[in-house]
Enzyme design. Structure first.
Site, PDB file in Angstrom:
ATOM      1  N   GLU A 104       0.850  -1.198   0.000  1.00 24.44           N
ATOM      2  CA  GLU A 104       0.000   0.000   0.000  1.00 24.44           C
ATOM      3  C   GLU A 104       0.880   1.241   0.000  1.00 24.44           C
ATOM      4  OE1 GLU A 104      -2.445   1.579  -0.650  1.00 24.44           O
ATOM      5  OE2 GLU A 104      -3.975   1.621   0.899  1.00 24.44           O
ATOM      6  N   ASP A 105       0.326   2.348  -0.468  1.00 22.62           N
ATOM      7  CA  ASP A 105       1.109   3.592  -0.457  1.00 22.62           C
ATOM      8  C   ASP A 105       1.146   4.220   0.935  1.00 22.62           C
ATOM      9  OD1 ASP A 105      -1.591   4.305  -0.501  1.00 22.62           O
ATOM     10  OD2 ASP A 105      -1.408   5.725  -2.156  1.00 22.62           O
ATOM     11  N   ASP A 108      -3.588   5.113   6.732  1.00 24.71           N
ATOM     12  CA  ASP A 108      -4.154   6.276   7.425  1.00 24.71           C
ATOM     13  C   ASP A 108      -5.100   5.776   8.510  1.00 24.71           C
ATOM     14  OD1 ASP A 108      -5.138   8.713   8.172  1.00 24.71           O
ATOM     15  OD2 ASP A 108      -5.988   9.251   6.240  1.00 24.71           O
ATOM     16  N   PHE A 157      -1.312  15.649   4.592  1.00 26.92           N
ATOM     17  CA  PHE A 157      -1.626  15.045   3.298  1.00 26.92           C
ATOM     18  C   PHE A 157      -0.416  15.181   2.385  1.00 26.92           C
ATOM     19  CE2 PHE A 157      -3.606  14.295  -0.768  1.00 26.92           C
ATOM     20  CZ  PHE A 157      -4.502  13.270  -0.469  1.00 26.92           C
ATOM     21  N   ARG A 170       0.989  12.627  -8.825  1.00 23.75           N
ATOM     22  CA  ARG A 170       1.409  11.236  -8.645  1.00 23.75           C
ATOM     23  C   ARG A 170       2.821  11.000  -9.180  1.00 23.75           C
ATOM     24  NH1 ARG A 170      -2.311   7.352  -7.576  1.00 23.75           N
ATOM     25  NH2 ARG A 170      -4.163   8.037  -8.676  1.00 23.75           N
TER      26      ARG A 170
HETATM   27  P1  5GP Z   1      -7.137   4.461   4.982  1.00 25.70           P
HETATM   28  O1  5GP Z   1      -8.132   3.515   4.444  1.00 25.70           O
HETATM   29  O2  5GP Z   1      -5.957   3.810   5.699  1.00 25.70           O
HETATM   30  O3  5GP Z   1      -7.757   5.536   5.813  1.00 25.70           O
HETATM   31  O4  5GP Z   1      -6.590   5.274   3.782  1.00 25.70           O
HETATM   32  C1  5GP Z   1      -5.628   4.800   2.978  1.00 25.70           C
HETATM   33  C2  5GP Z   1      -5.788   5.395   1.588  1.00 25.70           C
HETATM   34  O5  5GP Z   1      -6.144   6.778   1.648  1.00 25.70           O
HETATM   35  C3  5GP Z   1      -4.482   5.336   0.893  1.00 25.70           C
HETATM   36  O6  5GP Z   1      -4.422   4.199   0.096  1.00 25.70           O
HETATM   37  C4  5GP Z   1      -4.469   6.594   0.048  1.00 25.70           C
HETATM   38  O7  5GP Z   1      -5.061   6.319  -1.184  1.00 25.70           O
HETATM   39  C5  5GP Z   1      -5.351   7.561   0.780  1.00 25.70           C
HETATM   40  N1  5GP Z   1      -4.572   8.506   1.595  1.00 25.70           N
HETATM   41  C6  5GP Z   1      -4.523   8.581   2.942  1.00 25.70           C
HETATM   42  N2  5GP Z   1      -3.694   9.551   3.334  1.00 25.70           N
HETATM   43  C7  5GP Z   1      -3.184  10.095   2.215  1.00 25.70           C
HETATM   44  C8  5GP Z   1      -2.227  11.152   1.968  1.00 25.70           C
HETATM   45  O8  5GP Z   1      -1.656  11.783   2.866  1.00 25.70           O
HETATM   46  N3  5GP Z   1      -1.954  11.418   0.663  1.00 25.70           N
HETATM   47  C9  5GP Z   1      -2.537  10.749  -0.370  1.00 25.70           C
HETATM   48  N4  5GP Z   1      -2.188  11.130  -1.605  1.00 25.70           N
HETATM   49  N5  5GP Z   1      -3.434   9.751  -0.182  1.00 25.70           N
HETATM   50  C10 5GP Z   1      -3.742   9.435   1.094  1.00 25.70           C
HETATM   51 MG    MG Z   2      -4.341   4.020  -1.850  1.00 23.22          MG
END
Ligand code: 5GP
Ligand code: MG
Length: 187
Positions: A104-105, A108, A157, A170
């Site tokens: 995963e990138d 959060d 972010f 990106r």
């Molecule tokens: P989660 O489900 O853990 O809350 O969110 C994860 C997804 O939210 C990541 O795969 C990403 O796509 C997006 N995301 C969360 N924080 C960021 C951030 O700081 N920057 C970007 N570009 N995407 C984020």
């Molecule tokens: Mg993602």
């Protein structure tokens, strides 16, 4: 998200291409140490699209034989988490009996990875480990199944090296903070 991208600005650069390369090398070394000898049953499952750049670099650094596949999941709209996570693309290969590392990138709230992990358990993967290039510090500890973390960051972010905001930024070879007065806490 209602605000167009023009209202956002690139802020502080947090990770240079060299920083990212050493993170990838360290994580690849950890994975190699853990998955010695599992052979072709190891699959790196990248989460579209944010993890594409990380997956591509990581795969080339891991010496253990492995396959790659992709899964689609979506929770964010602009800089805001929508709360609900949908699987938008299933993997192409049968992951039954495979050792799967979800790549995963950024971690959060953890909802995306929890949804994918649940999907993989239902499809009877042999083991599931989670690997995220970045993880936001929100609580005192990360879950035990988040086994590989490239770097922990504050709750800001970020964009670049695969991470986008409505498909912009990106392609940046570095990672920077996106700043805007309209950015709210995405939780
Ligand atoms: P989660 O489900 O853990 O809350 O969110 C994860 C997804 O939210 C990541 O795969 C990403 O796509 C997006 N995301 C969360 N924080 C960021 C951030 O700081 N920057 C970007 N570009 N995407 C984020
Ligand atoms: Mg993602």
């Amino acid at each position: 998200m209602s605000a167009p991208n023009e209202t956002f600005l690139l802020g502080e650069r947090l990770f240079s291409p060299e920083d990212l390369s050493s993170i990838v090398a360290r994580v690849a070394g950890q994975i190699d140490a853990d998955y010695q000898g599992v052979g072709e049953s190891l699959v790196l499952l990248g989460v579209l699209k944010g993890a594409l750049y990380f997956l591509s670099d990581l795969s080339r650094r891991i010496q253990a034989p492995h396959q790659i596949d992709l899964i689609g999941a979506r929770s964010y709209d602009g800089t805001q988490s929508t709360g609900a996570v949908a699987i938008t693309k299933s993997p192409d290969t049968d992951l039954t009996g495979k050792h799967v590392i979800v790549v995963e990138d950024i971690y959060d709230t953890g909802r995306t990875l929890a949804t994918i992990e649940d999907y993989l358990r239902r499809h009877e993967a042999r083991s599931v480990a989670l690997c995220s290039l970045f993880a936001k510090r929100r609580g005192p500890v990360f879950p035990a199944n988040l086994r590989y973390i490239g770097a922990e960051i504050d709750d800001r972010f970020i964009v670049g090296y695969g991470l986008d905001c409505d498909e912009a930024w990106r392609h940046l070879p570095y990672v920077a903070v996106l700043t805007s007065p309209s950015i709210a806490d995405p939780s």
